[in-house]
Design a protein around this motif. Sequence first.
Motif, short mmCIF file in Angstrom:
data_model
loop_
_atom_site.label_atom_id
_atom_site.label_comp_id
_atom_site.label_asym_id
_atom_site.label_seq_id
_atom_site.Cartn_x
_atom_site.Cartn_y
_atom_site.Cartn_z
N VAL A 18 0.85 -1.20 0.00
CA VAL A 18 0.00 0.00 0.00
C VAL A 18 0.88 1.25 0.00
O VAL A 18 0.63 2.20 -0.74
CB VAL A 18 -0.98 -0.02 1.20
CG1 VAL A 18 -1.67 1.33 1.36
CG2 VAL A 18 -1.99 -1.13 1.03
N TRP A 19 1.95 1.23 0.82
CA TRP A 19 2.87 2.36 0.87
C TRP A 19 3.52 2.58 -0.51
O TRP A 19 3.64 3.72 -0.97
CB TRP A 19 3.93 2.12 1.94
CG TRP A 19 5.01 3.14 1.96
CD1 TRP A 19 4.95 4.39 2.51
CD2 TRP A 19 6.31 3.01 1.38
NE1 TRP A 19 6.14 5.04 2.31
CE2 TRP A 19 6.99 4.22 1.62
CE3 TRP A 19 6.96 2.00 0.69
CZ2 TRP A 19 8.28 4.42 1.18
CZ3 TRP A 19 8.25 2.21 0.27
CH2 TRP A 19 8.91 3.40 0.51
N ILE A 22 1.10 4.13 -3.00
CA ILE A 22 0.94 5.56 -2.71
C ILE A 22 2.13 6.34 -3.26
O ILE A 22 1.97 7.40 -3.87
CB ILE A 22 0.74 5.80 -1.20
CG1 ILE A 22 -0.61 5.26 -0.76
CG2 ILE A 22 0.88 7.27 -0.85
CD1 ILE A 22 -0.81 5.22 0.74
N LYS A 23 3.34 5.82 -3.05
CA LYS A 23 4.54 6.48 -3.56
C LYS A 23 4.55 6.53 -5.08
O LYS A 23 4.98 7.52 -5.68
CB LYS A 23 5.80 5.78 -3.05
CG LYS A 23 6.04 5.98 -1.59
CD LYS A 23 6.30 7.45 -1.31
CE LYS A 23 6.64 7.69 0.12
NZ LYS A 23 6.88 9.10 0.40
N GLN A 26 2.15 9.23 -6.25
CA GLN A 26 2.66 10.57 -5.95
C GLN A 26 3.90 10.93 -6.76
O GLN A 26 4.31 12.09 -6.76
CB GLN A 26 3.00 10.69 -4.46
CG GLN A 26 1.81 10.65 -3.56
CD GLN A 26 2.19 10.66 -2.09
OE1 GLN A 26 3.35 10.45 -1.73
NE2 GLN A 26 1.22 10.90 -1.23
#
Length: 59
Positions: A18-19, A22-23, A26
């Motif tokens: 998930v991290w 997100i990265k 972004q």
Amino acid sequence: MGIEVGGLLGLIILIINVWAIIKVVQSGAGTGAKVLWVVLILVLPVLGLLLWFLLGPRG
């Protein structure tokens, strides 16, 4: 006690994935590259994550 090692490892991989997604979203990469990385991370969670760490777009 009630949590097995495999379940805990799976939870850790899920959180890291998930991290990473997100990265990726972004990042300044193009839309096609973002979609490719997100799909790769979702389809191959461990291998996709390792490839993203090694070859993914840099912030």
